[in-house]
Design a protein around this motif. Structure first.
Motif, PDB file in Angstrom:
ATOM      1  N   MET A 280       0.834  -1.190   0.000  1.00  0.00           N
ATOM      2  CA  MET A 280       0.000   0.000   0.000  1.00  0.00           C
ATOM      3  C   MET A 280       0.874   1.247   0.000  1.00  0.00           C
ATOM      4  SD  MET A 280      -3.550  -0.036   1.944  1.00  0.00           S
ATOM      5  CE  MET A 280      -3.419  -0.879   3.483  1.00  0.00           C
ATOM      6  N   GLY A 281       0.312   2.301  -0.523  1.00  0.00           N
ATOM      7  CA  GLY A 281       0.995   3.583  -0.557  1.00  0.00           C
ATOM      8  C   GLY A 281      -0.030   4.697  -0.590  1.00  0.00           C
ATOM      9  N   ILE A 282       0.450   5.879  -0.763  1.00  0.00           N
ATOM     10  CA  ILE A 282      -0.439   7.044  -0.854  1.00  0.00           C
ATOM     11  C   ILE A 282      -0.386   7.561  -2.282  1.00  0.00           C
ATOM     12  CG2 ILE A 282      -0.795   9.420  -0.083  1.00  0.00           C
ATOM     13  CD1 ILE A 282       0.232   8.624   2.624  1.00  0.00           C
ATOM     14  N   ARG A 283      -1.536   7.973  -2.802  1.00  0.00           N
ATOM     15  CA  ARG A 283      -1.581   8.543  -4.138  1.00  0.00           C
ATOM     16  C   ARG A 283      -2.504   9.756  -4.144  1.00  0.00           C
ATOM     17  NH1 ARG A 283      -5.694   7.895  -7.786  1.00  0.00           N
ATOM     18  NH2 ARG A 283      -7.404   6.549  -7.189  1.00  0.00           N
ATOM     19  N   VAL A 284      -2.375  10.546  -5.186  1.00  0.00           N
ATOM     20  CA  VAL A 284      -3.230  11.719  -5.382  1.00  0.00           C
ATOM     21  C   VAL A 284      -4.495  11.276  -6.109  1.00  0.00           C
ATOM     22  CG1 VAL A 284      -3.420  13.969  -6.511  1.00  0.00           C
ATOM     23  CG2 VAL A 284      -1.251  13.269  -5.481  1.00  0.00           C
ATOM     24  N   LYS A 285      -5.638  11.750  -5.645  1.00  0.00           N
ATOM     25  CA  LYS A 285      -6.920  11.448  -6.274  1.00  0.00           C
ATOM     26  C   LYS A 285      -7.594  12.757  -6.663  1.00  0.00           C
ATOM     27  CE  LYS A 285     -11.441   9.333  -5.352  1.00  0.00           C
ATOM     28  NZ  LYS A 285     -12.140  10.281  -6.173  1.00  0.00           N
ATOM     29  N   SER A 286      -8.214  12.745  -7.836  1.00  0.00           N
ATOM     30  CA  SER A 286      -8.972  13.906  -8.300  1.00  0.00           C
ATOM     31  C   SER A 286     -10.415  13.824  -7.820  1.00  0.00           C
ATOM     32  CB  SER A 286      -8.957  13.960  -9.832  1.00  0.00           C
ATOM     33  OG  SER A 286      -9.897  14.901 -10.292  1.00  0.00           O
ATOM     34  N   ASN A 287     -10.911  14.920  -7.268  1.00  0.00           N
ATOM     35  CA  ASN A 287     -12.311  15.027  -6.844  1.00  0.00           C
ATOM     36  C   ASN A 287     -13.157  15.790  -7.862  1.00  0.00           C
ATOM     37  OD1 ASN A 287     -12.502  13.621  -4.443  1.00  0.00           O
ATOM     38  ND2 ASN A 287     -11.866  15.358  -3.200  1.00  0.00           N
ATOM     39  N   LEU A 288     -12.669  15.934  -9.095  1.00  0.00           N
ATOM     40  CA  LEU A 288     -13.392  16.738 -10.077  1.00  0.00           C
ATOM     41  C   LEU A 288     -14.793  16.190 -10.338  1.00  0.00           C
ATOM     42  CD1 LEU A 288     -13.333  19.205 -11.878  1.00  0.00           C
ATOM     43  CD2 LEU A 288     -12.371  17.779 -13.693  1.00  0.00           C
ATOM     44  N   LYS A 289     -14.950  14.888 -10.416  1.00  0.00           N
ATOM     45  CA  LYS A 289     -16.274  14.297 -10.652  1.00  0.00           C
ATOM     46  C   LYS A 289     -17.258  14.736  -9.572  1.00  0.00           C
ATOM     47  CE  LYS A 289     -18.712   9.862 -11.196  1.00  0.00           C
ATOM     48  NZ  LYS A 289     -19.959  10.515 -11.218  1.00  0.00           N
ATOM     49  N   LYS A 290     -16.849  14.609  -8.310  1.00  0.00           N
ATOM     50  CA  LYS A 290     -17.715  14.996  -7.194  1.00  0.00           C
ATOM     51  C   LYS A 290     -18.096  16.473  -7.283  1.00  0.00           C
ATOM     52  CE  LYS A 290     -17.693  15.324  -2.195  1.00  0.00           C
ATOM     53  NZ  LYS A 290     -16.842  15.820  -1.172  1.00  0.00           N
ATOM     54  N   ILE A 291     -17.113  17.315  -7.570  1.00  0.00           N
ATOM     55  CA  ILE A 291     -17.344  18.759  -7.638  1.00  0.00           C
ATOM     56  C   ILE A 291     -18.316  19.103  -8.769  1.00  0.00           C
ATOM     57  CG2 ILE A 291     -16.249  20.992  -8.128  1.00  0.00           C
ATOM     58  CD1 ILE A 291     -13.712  19.756  -6.719  1.00  0.00           C
ATOM     59  N   LEU A 292     -18.077  18.545  -9.956  1.00  0.00           N
ATOM     60  CA  LEU A 292     -18.966  18.837 -11.092  1.00  0.00           C
ATOM     61  C   LEU A 292     -20.366  18.274 -10.865  1.00  0.00           C
ATOM     62  CD1 LEU A 292     -16.709  18.426 -14.265  1.00  0.00           C
ATOM     63  CD2 LEU A 292     -17.237  20.481 -12.945  1.00  0.00           C
ATOM     64  N   ASP A 293     -20.444  17.068 -10.311  1.00  0.00           N
ATOM     65  CA  ASP A 293     -21.760  16.471 -10.044  1.00  0.00           C
ATOM     66  C   ASP A 293     -22.549  17.313  -9.055  1.00  0.00           C
ATOM     67  OD1 ASP A 293     -21.058  14.448 -11.780  1.00  0.00           O
ATOM     68  OD2 ASP A 293     -20.853  12.892 -10.235  1.00  0.00           O
ATOM     69  N   GLU A 294     -21.896  17.814  -8.012  1.00  0.00           N
ATOM     70  CA  GLU A 294     -22.567  18.659  -7.016  1.00  0.00           C
ATOM     71  C   GLU A 294     -23.095  19.949  -7.636  1.00  0.00           C
ATOM     72  OE1 GLU A 294     -19.591  19.255  -4.013  1.00  0.00           O
ATOM     73  OE2 GLU A 294     -20.028  17.335  -3.036  1.00  0.00           O
ATOM     74  N   ARG A 295     -22.407  20.436  -8.670  1.00  0.00           N
ATOM     75  CA  ARG A 295     -22.794  21.698  -9.314  1.00  0.00           C
ATOM     76  C   ARG A 295     -23.614  21.482 -10.584  1.00  0.00           C
ATOM     77  NH1 ARG A 295     -17.816  25.820  -8.386  1.00  0.00           N
ATOM     78  NH2 ARG A 295     -17.317  25.171  -6.272  1.00  0.00           N
ATOM     79  N   ASN A 296     -23.917  20.232 -10.884  1.00  0.00           N
ATOM     80  CA  ASN A 296     -24.655  19.885 -12.101  1.00  0.00           C
ATOM     81  C   ASN A 296     -23.991  20.450 -13.354  1.00  0.00           C
ATOM     82  OD1 ASN A 296     -26.759  18.376 -10.845  1.00  0.00           O
ATOM     83  ND2 ASN A 296     -27.668  20.316 -10.168  1.00  0.00           N
ATOM     84  N   LEU A 297     -22.670  20.318 -13.399  1.00  0.00           N
ATOM     85  CA  LEU A 297     -21.892  20.766 -14.558  1.00  0.00           C
ATOM     86  C   LEU A 297     -21.348  19.550 -15.296  1.00  0.00           C
ATOM     87  CD1 LEU A 297     -19.741  23.678 -13.066  1.00  0.00           C
ATOM     88  CD2 LEU A 297     -21.556  23.878 -14.761  1.00  0.00           C
ATOM     89  N   SER A 298     -21.297  19.635 -16.605  1.00  0.00           N
ATOM     90  CA  SER A 298     -20.709  18.565 -17.410  1.00  0.00           C
ATOM     91  C   SER A 298     -19.242  18.895 -17.691  1.00  0.00           C
ATOM     92  CB  SER A 298     -21.460  18.418 -18.730  1.00  0.00           C
ATOM     93  OG  SER A 298     -21.194  19.530 -19.576  1.00  0.00           O
ATOM     94  N   ILE A 299     -18.527  17.888 -18.159  1.00  0.00           N
ATOM     95  CA  ILE A 299     -17.135  18.098 -18.547  1.00  0.00           C
ATOM     96  C   ILE A 299     -17.080  19.113 -19.693  1.00  0.00           C
ATOM     97  CG2 ILE A 299     -15.035  17.002 -19.416  1.00  0.00           C
ATOM     98  CD1 ILE A 299     -16.116  14.355 -18.195  1.00  0.00           C
ATOM     99  N   ARG A 300     -17.994  19.001 -20.637  1.00  0.00           N
ATOM    100  CA  ARG A 300     -18.027  19.939 -21.777  1.00  0.00           C
ATOM    101  C   ARG A 300     -18.273  21.376 -21.305  1.00  0.00           C
ATOM    102  NH1 ARG A 300     -16.877  17.447 -26.136  1.00  0.00           N
ATOM    103  NH2 ARG A 300     -17.661  15.371 -26.583  1.00  0.00           N
ATOM    104  N   GLN A 301     -19.160  21.545 -20.348  1.00  0.00           N
ATOM    105  CA  GLN A 301     -19.419  22.895 -19.821  1.00  0.00           C
ATOM    106  C   GLN A 301     -18.159  23.455 -19.166  1.00  0.00           C
ATOM    107  OE1 GLN A 301     -22.847  21.598 -17.505  1.00  0.00           O
ATOM    108  NE2 GLN A 301     -24.098  23.173 -18.515  1.00  0.00           N
ATOM    109  N   LEU A 302     -17.455  22.612 -18.391  1.00  0.00           N
ATOM    110  CA  LEU A 302     -16.230  23.071 -17.749  1.00  0.00           C
ATOM    111  C   LEU A 302     -15.166  23.395 -18.791  1.00  0.00           C
ATOM    112  CD1 LEU A 302     -14.723  23.705 -15.138  1.00  0.00           C
ATOM    113  CD2 LEU A 302     -13.979  21.300 -15.091  1.00  0.00           C
TER     114      LEU A 302
END
Length: 76
Positions: free
Chosen positions: A1-23
Motif C-alpha cells: 500500500m501507498g499514498i496517491r493523489v486522487k482527483s475530486n473533479l467528478k464529485k465537484i462537477l456532479d454537485e454543481r450539475n456541470l458537465s465536462i463539456r461545460q467546464l
C-alpha cells in the motif's frame, strides 16, 4: 500500500450539475484533459490546468486533489 493523489473533479462537477463539456467551455481547457481528471485517470497534473480549474470553480487545490491510501501494489 501507498499514498496517491486522487482527483475530486467528478464529485465537484456532479454537485454543481456541470458537465465536462461545460467546464471545458468555461476554462478553455481541452475536453480530454478534463475527462481524465474527472475519471481520475490522469498520470500527471499540470499546474496551469489545476490552477485554471480552481480559478473558474472558485475552489482551492485541496478541494480538487486529495491524498488517499492506494490499495494497489506500488509496482503495478
Amino acid at each position: 500500500m501507498g499514498i496517491r493523489v486522487k482527483s475530486n473533479l467528478k464529485k465537484i462537477l456532479d454537485e454543481r450539475n456541470l458537465s465536462i463539456r461545460q467546464l471545458a467551455s468555461m476554462t478553455d481547457l481541452k475536453f480530454e484533459t478534463l475527462r481524465r481528471l474527472y475519471n481520475d485517470d490522469t498520470k500527471q497534473y499540470q499546474r496551469d490546468t489545476i490552477g485554471r480549474i480552481c480559478e473558474v470553480l472558485e475552489i482551492q487545490i485541496n478541494d480538487i486533489l486529495v491524498l488517499i491510501e492506494d490499495e494497489k501494489n506500488p509496482s503495478e
